[in-house]
Write a protein that holds these residues in place. Structure first.
Motif, PDB file in Angstrom:
ATOM      1  N   LEU A   1      25.138  39.328  33.826  1.00  0.00           N
ATOM      2  CA  LEU A   1      24.532  39.392  35.150  1.00  0.00           C
ATOM      3  C   LEU A   1      24.469  40.822  35.672  1.00  0.00           C
ATOM      4  CD1 LEU A   1      26.087  36.204  36.702  1.00  0.00           C
ATOM      5  CD2 LEU A   1      23.684  36.840  36.945  1.00  0.00           C
ATOM      6  N   LYS A   2      25.487  41.605  35.358  1.00  0.00           N
ATOM      7  CA  LYS A   2      25.572  42.978  35.862  1.00  0.00           C
ATOM      8  C   LYS A   2      24.711  43.950  35.063  1.00  0.00           C
ATOM      9  CE  LYS A   2      29.015  46.427  37.269  1.00  0.00           C
ATOM     10  NZ  LYS A   2      30.467  46.737  37.336  1.00  0.00           N
ATOM     11  N   HIS A   3      24.705  43.800  33.719  1.00  0.00           N
ATOM     12  CA  HIS A   3      24.079  44.806  32.872  1.00  0.00           C
ATOM     13  C   HIS A   3      22.863  44.317  32.076  1.00  0.00           C
ATOM     14  CE1 HIS A   3      27.365  47.539  33.715  1.00  0.00           C
ATOM     15  NE2 HIS A   3      28.251  46.658  33.300  1.00  0.00           N
ATOM     16  N   HIS A   4      22.843  43.038  31.690  1.00  0.00           N
ATOM     17  CA  HIS A   4      21.773  42.525  30.825  1.00  0.00           C
ATOM     18  C   HIS A   4      21.276  41.169  31.327  1.00  0.00           C
ATOM     19  CE1 HIS A   4      22.847  45.711  28.010  1.00  0.00           C
ATOM     20  NE2 HIS A   4      24.101  45.315  28.094  1.00  0.00           N
ATOM     21  N   PRO A   5      20.664  41.129  32.491  1.00  0.00           N
ATOM     22  CA  PRO A   5      20.249  39.840  33.073  1.00  0.00           C
ATOM     23  C   PRO A   5      19.257  39.066  32.207  1.00  0.00           C
ATOM     24  CG  PRO A   5      19.322  41.710  34.300  1.00  0.00           C
ATOM     25  CD  PRO A   5      20.345  42.265  33.380  1.00  0.00           C
TER      26      PRO A   5
ATOM     27  N   ILE B   1      29.627  36.946  38.766  1.00  0.00           N
ATOM     28  CA  ILE B   1      28.971  35.652  38.546  1.00  0.00           C
ATOM     29  C   ILE B   1      28.509  35.017  39.851  1.00  0.00           C
ATOM     30  CG2 ILE B   1      29.432  33.251  37.840  1.00  0.00           C
ATOM     31  CD1 ILE B   1      31.141  34.476  35.534  1.00  0.00           C
ATOM     32  N   GLY B   2      29.299  35.165  40.903  1.00  0.00           N
ATOM     33  CA  GLY B   2      28.921  34.563  42.188  1.00  0.00           C
ATOM     34  C   GLY B   2      28.748  33.060  42.056  1.00  0.00           C
ATOM     35  N   ASN B   3      27.563  32.563  42.436  1.00  0.00           N
ATOM     36  CA  ASN B   3      27.282  31.124  42.398  1.00  0.00           C
ATOM     37  C   ASN B   3      26.538  30.685  41.136  1.00  0.00           C
ATOM     38  OD1 ASN B   3      28.439  30.684  44.949  1.00  0.00           O
ATOM     39  ND2 ASN B   3      26.548  31.340  45.966  1.00  0.00           N
ATOM     40  N   VAL B   4      26.380  31.592  40.179  1.00  0.00           N
ATOM     41  CA  VAL B   4      25.645  31.235  38.958  1.00  0.00           C
ATOM     42  C   VAL B   4      26.412  30.178  38.159  1.00  0.00           C
ATOM     43  CG1 VAL B   4      24.814  32.115  36.737  1.00  0.00           C
ATOM     44  CG2 VAL B   4      24.425  33.420  38.834  1.00  0.00           C
TER      45      VAL B   4
ATOM     46  N   GLU C   1      43.604  37.908  33.156  1.00  0.00           N
ATOM     47  CA  GLU C   1      43.404  37.403  34.521  1.00  0.00           C
ATOM     48  C   GLU C   1      42.531  38.370  35.330  1.00  0.00           C
ATOM     49  OE1 GLU C   1      47.403  34.714  35.331  1.00  0.00           O
ATOM     50  OE2 GLU C   1      47.476  36.868  35.712  1.00  0.00           O
ATOM     51  N   ILE C   2      42.776  39.650  35.187  1.00  0.00           N
ATOM     52  CA  ILE C   2      41.961  40.646  35.892  1.00  0.00           C
ATOM     53  C   ILE C   2      40.515  40.580  35.400  1.00  0.00           C
ATOM     54  CG2 ILE C   2      41.560  43.135  36.146  1.00  0.00           C
ATOM     55  CD1 ILE C   2      44.637  43.462  36.151  1.00  0.00           C
ATOM     56  N   SER C   3      40.333  40.421  34.095  1.00  0.00           N
ATOM     57  CA  SER C   3      38.982  40.342  33.533  1.00  0.00           C
ATOM     58  C   SER C   3      38.214  39.158  34.095  1.00  0.00           C
ATOM     59  CB  SER C   3      39.051  40.244  32.003  1.00  0.00           C
ATOM     60  OG  SER C   3      39.654  41.394  31.439  1.00  0.00           O
ATOM     61  N   VAL C   4      38.868  38.007  34.200  1.00  0.00           N
ATOM     62  CA  VAL C   4      38.212  36.803  34.733  1.00  0.00           C
ATOM     63  C   VAL C   4      37.902  36.963  36.221  1.00  0.00           C
ATOM     64  CG1 VAL C   4      38.617  34.369  35.306  1.00  0.00           C
ATOM     65  CG2 VAL C   4      39.044  35.191  32.985  1.00  0.00           C
ATOM     66  N   GLU C   5      38.806  37.581  36.973  1.00  0.00           N
ATOM     67  CA  GLU C   5      38.550  37.800  38.401  1.00  0.00           C
ATOM     68  C   GLU C   5      37.362  38.735  38.601  1.00  0.00           C
ATOM     69  OE1 GLU C   5      39.842  36.132  40.828  1.00  0.00           O
ATOM     70  OE2 GLU C   5      41.228  35.071  39.510  1.00  0.00           O
ATOM     71  N   GLU C   6      37.279  39.797  37.795  1.00  0.00           N
ATOM     72  CA  GLU C   6      36.145  40.713  37.888  1.00  0.00           C
ATOM     73  C   GLU C   6      34.840  39.994  37.518  1.00  0.00           C
ATOM     74  OE1 GLU C   6      37.296  43.903  35.320  1.00  0.00           O
ATOM     75  OE2 GLU C   6      38.448  44.941  36.874  1.00  0.00           O
ATOM     76  N   ALA C   7      34.913  39.127  36.500  1.00  0.00           N
ATOM     77  CA  ALA C   7      33.731  38.364  36.097  1.00  0.00           C
ATOM     78  C   ALA C   7      33.283  37.433  37.214  1.00  0.00           C
ATOM     79  CB  ALA C   7      34.038  37.571  34.831  1.00  0.00           C
ATOM     80  N   ARG C   8      34.236  36.813  37.892  1.00  0.00           N
ATOM     81  CA  ARG C   8      33.877  35.863  38.957  1.00  0.00           C
ATOM     82  C   ARG C   8      33.086  36.559  40.072  1.00  0.00           C
ATOM     83  NH1 ARG C   8      37.725  32.416  43.155  1.00  0.00           N
ATOM     84  NH2 ARG C   8      36.238  30.715  43.477  1.00  0.00           N
ATOM     85  N   VAL C   9      33.471  37.809  40.377  1.00  0.00           N
ATOM     86  CA  VAL C   9      32.740  38.570  41.402  1.00  0.00           C
ATOM     87  C   VAL C   9      31.282  38.768  40.981  1.00  0.00           C
ATOM     88  CG1 VAL C   9      32.567  40.810  42.554  1.00  0.00           C
ATOM     89  CG2 VAL C   9      34.814  39.738  42.250  1.00  0.00           C
TER      90      VAL C   9
END
Length: 291
Positions: A266-270, A152-155, A142-150
């Motif tokens: 998105l964060k490291h390898h766009p 990801i934004g609107n992508v 759950e923490i991993s998905v929440e961090e990913a959502r931040v």
């Protein structure tokens, strides 16, 4: 200001640990690791890595490498400072990221030479990273998905986020779904794999954690955007001798990690993002077909 170690200081450290090697060259390496890392070359044409880090980080990595020292893919520890401020281990010569060969081939080597050697972890009732353990595997995901959502934004859409969250509830909502605990590498991505002659020869920079083996397996599978397909997944998975799950669950677990991988991309390898977005849509449909 941090002072760089000298060749004389390094050789004194070697002598202190009764290692009969003369270091003749030091090279500071850059990377994602939190500590300071140096490559050491000896007059005997041997190469080593010297790493300075927080004592708890050194201790965790030391525990992982010592536990799985029978794996040909992992470096061997030469010695560790008594205060755990630094340690020295063998350098694996090759390339990372590039000249990997097929994912089916290197992922199968990873399964046979590392994952099949993993040991069950009996020392704790908690899960996740050794430096901040959690109460359940569901909480870690759950923490991993929440961090990913931040990241990801609107992508991706809110529906995509809701789908990923629902997959976690489906997979880890009950205690029996948590899986068996193993001591894991915790960062099994292509950036931590060493290749030579288009073959996997080494795995570096563990970030040790407690969880099911399938986490490290799927993390590796999703860590590059090429060949994220059923054929590659099943070919490597069929070699896994422990920590197995049924293939419908396997597909569902890939979807959770793939959502997280979009965030990491998105964060490291766009540059990899477009391929990951295609894989996400494909995998989401696969999951819906198996429900």
């Amino acid at each position: 200001m941090i002072t760089e170690p000298t060749i004389q200081e390094i050789n004194r450290i070697f002598q202190l640990h009764l290692v009969n090697e003369e270091i003749v060259k030091i090279q500071r390496l850059s990377g994602t690791t939190s500590g300071r890392v140096y490559r050491l070359d000896s007059s005997q044409n041997n190469n080593y890595i010297l790493k300075f880090d927080e004592p708890n980080q050194i201790q965790m990595v030391e525990q992982f490498l010592n536990t799985y020292q029978s794996s040909v893919l992992l470096p061997n520890i030469l010695f560790t400072a008594q205060d755990k401020s630094h340690f020295i281990y063998t350098y694996i010569k090759g390339t990372t990221h590039i000249n990997r060969g097929s994912k089916k081939k290197w992922l199968t080597i990873l399964v046979n030479e590392l994952f099949n050697k993993y040991n069950k972890y009996q020392h704790t009732d908690t899960w996740g990273r050794l430096e901040y353990l959690l109460r359940s595997w569901r909480e870690f995901n759950e923490i991993s998905v929440e961090e990913a959502r931040v990241n990801i934004g609107n992508v991706l859409t809110t529906d995509d986020y809701i789908f990923a969250k629902s997959q976690i509830i489906k997979l880890f909502g009950e205690e029996i779904g948590q899986g068996e605990k193993y001591l894991l590498h915790g960062d099994t991505g292509v950036h931590n794999f060493v290749f030579d002659q288009f073959s996997l020869i080494g795995v570096i920079d563990p970030s040790p954690m407690v969880g099911p083996i399938i986490y490290d397996f799927i993390y590796a599978f999703c860590s590059s955007p090429d060949d994220i397909n059923i054929d590659t997944l099943y070919a490597a998975f069929d070699n896994l001798k422990q920590g197995r799950i049924d293939k419908v669950r396997l597909i569902d677990e890939v979807s959770v990690q793939l959502y997280c991988r979009v965030g990491l991309s998105l964060k490291h390898h766009p540059n990899d993002l477009s391929e990951y977005l295609k894989a996400w849509e494909h995998w989401k449909e696969l999951c819906k077909k198996t429900q």
